[in-house]
Design an enzyme around this catalytic site. Sequence first.
Site, PDB file in Angstrom:
ATOM      1  N   GLY A  45     -63.064 -51.204  63.395  1.00 14.70           N
ATOM      2  CA  GLY A  45     -61.736 -51.350  63.965  1.00 14.70           C
ATOM      3  C   GLY A  45     -61.891 -52.150  65.237  1.00 14.70           C
ATOM      4  CB  SER A  46     -61.414 -54.302  67.167  1.00 13.66           C
ATOM      5  OG  SER A  46     -62.628 -54.454  66.491  1.00 13.66           O
ATOM      6  CG  ASN A  47     -58.553 -50.881  71.040  1.00 20.61           C
ATOM      7  OD1 ASN A  47     -57.656 -50.536  70.296  1.00 20.61           O
ATOM      8  ND2 ASN A  47     -59.472 -50.040  71.500  1.00 20.61           N
ATOM      9  CG  ASN A  72     -58.042 -51.970  64.340  1.00 22.94           C
ATOM     10  OD1 ASN A  72     -58.644 -51.142  65.013  1.00 22.94           O
ATOM     11  ND2 ASN A  72     -58.480 -53.201  64.199  1.00 22.94           N
TER      12      ASN A  72
END
Length: 826
Positions: free
Chosen positions: A260-262, A532
Amino acid sequence: MHRRTRSTLRRAALAGAALLAATAAVPPAVAEARAAPDGLTPAGGGLSAVIRYTENGIPHILGRDHAQVGFGTGWAQAADQVCVLADGFVTVSGERSRWFGQDAPTDGSLSSVTRNLSSDLYFKGVRESGTVERLLATPAPAGPSKDLKELMRGWAAGYNAWLAQNKVTDPACKGAGWLRPVTTVDVAARGFAIAVLGGEGRGIDGITGARPPAPAPADGTRAAAPRGADRREAEPREADPAAAAQAAREFFDTSRYDMGSNAVAFAGSTTASGRGLLLGNPHYPWQGGRRFWQSQQTIPGELNVSGGSLLGMPAISIGFNEKVAWSHTVATGTPVNLHELTLDPADPTAYLVDGVSQKMTRRTVTVPVAGGDPVTGTQWWTRYGPVVTNLGAGLPLPWTTRSAYALNDPNASNLRGSDTALALGKARSVAGIRQALARTQGLPWVNTVAADSAGGTLFTQTQVLPRITDELAARCSTPLGRAVYPASGLAVLDGARGDCALGSDPDAVQPGVFGPGKAPTLRDAPYAENSNDSAWLANADRPLTGYERIWGNVSTPRSLRTRGAVEDVSAMAGKGRLTVADLEKLQFANRAPAGDLAAADAARACSALPGGTATAADGSVVDVSAACAVLARWDRTTDAGSRGALLFDRFWRRLTASTPAADLWLVPFSPADPVRTPHTLNRAAPGIGRALADTVAELRAAGIALDAPLGEHQFVVRGGRKLPVGGGTEALGVWNKVEARWNAAAGGYPDVANGSSHIQAVGWDGSSCPVARTLLTYGQSSDPGSPHSADQTRLFSEERWVRARFCERDILTAPRLKVVLVRERR
């Protein structure tokens, strides 16, 4: 290392030659690249590069061309990660069963397959079919550029040179028979595996396990299926549309991924300098071959970029240069589609297209197996892609005598990912980022968020997706597709109709995919953020709409991580005068949006329980009264020192797993207020008492105090030392995401499975050097004997950063500078 090279650079630094131009920093000893060898044999060619190591073992790789920079990158990655890299090359060569046993699980780095045999049948099939070689031979822009081919050639040569000139000390592979030299094709095969990670790579079990049904006997009785690896199966049931829709929604739900990620970009209108800011916070596994690795790559006058690469990749995936910074987040675009095949009544391995029977291609693969006879398996391929009989355990796609399903993954024709990375590293602005993405079209499953030194920002979902328009889905969906597509973006098209072909956009570099002009894109907003969810709320004040369903949804509930992130970054943008220090604070704020929404009401519901007791799932009555005060006093963060965070975490996971959102909140979701809704915990929800009772009983049985500091029970052990870890799970909505497996006997959460990985906070102050702070949470090396296997993990535990050294003066004046000239021995 050549002493003359090292002393020359040190004298330059000590003499104050900090403003030395990059071109002047290339030592004369760096040899010119020689002709490329055949990609099917171990790479050679007399390549060399200069590697300058600064703090935390970060290499700054200097070469005259792409082959030399690739050589230095392959060498330096091998020095830090040789065992992990070699394990990955075993995977893409289809030899895991030979070395590790056919039933052993893979580490999941290069696919989602469950065991080695299935992995080998797929990847060996890819190699034997010549797929990678054909993609390498495809002319650019559909195929890889000359620069990328040289980078891959150099990487293979550098990896091989390190193996030839060094002793492996990592116990994970010391003396292992599976350590071997690699070729350019091996490097490309790893890139292929990364490209299909979200598509074919998630369907391998269903591809390698696909078996045609036994044809029905003429007398109507059921024939016995022959034994063996390629036996035909008895007639399975047809897929249930309603169940399949729910399964597909869960299968393609990005919040369930182990990645995932920000990322957030702030425009110059919000910053103290009037220039852009970028914070990238990708969430990736902490172990195995999907880790990042830091470096700087420099070709004087052509390339100068710093950042993180996925292991085995020759270019920097996420990074910055003197003018622009970018990061990626896992996108909601559904990277595959299905074609439902109408089978030839006379042959279940043939299918009809416009009434004409077409025979499937049978791909037979034999895999060597440790301690046993080789195993042969068969895969069935169609004009649309391989036949697949499931996408995960919850989404069966049965192959009957009437129908079957073929998986279309356009990224199986995409070897351009590292070309995109290389082009992003050479961009000079967010406009240049957009141009690089449009020109190379290599990103398979991620968004891009970027900021530049002129104050510009960008969010774009430019990724390789099958060209499924809503019109095409409405016209060509099968009954299964009509249920699945609205729920998940997975189209199931009628494969028997030629007029249901995907078509092409004029700006697409390969047929059957969307061109970049169709990608949801937000330019020059005060902030652009993604965690995401779909592109809809990249900026809550400027929602993105009008894109096809396959890209993602709109007007639907957002994750708690998205909601918390949008609240935080919009407030920061409104405050203004932002600096890199504000990005650093955001990363480690560790605010738990779930706690802000529900902890106070949970404490009140706890206090209202008759007699301070609740009934656990096993029927026992538990005194939970002590938990009420702990929940009320909790500071709503997941800092390592936070008391009550662990109690709420365990309680909240249980409650949300057992209680539908409609029963959890009194105020439901509203598309008109998507960041603040739903809210107000339903204190009468029947699951609250049970979740409290189970949580209190669990913690007491483990000897864990209800108000224990989080870091005492969320930690990693490095070098025999216990390092507390702050951050929180997806369920809590924490930006600084940390996902760990619960192990009460080992003290709680004794290791991090995935979460914050290669973090970068980047800005500009008007000088010639970017202002950047980085952190590779798990360190550069997987070798426990390396000084860089845990140094940055200690920094992460202490919420400290690494000051990036980008300009020559900063590199050459590093207090522990180590300069190495690496070269092939011929």
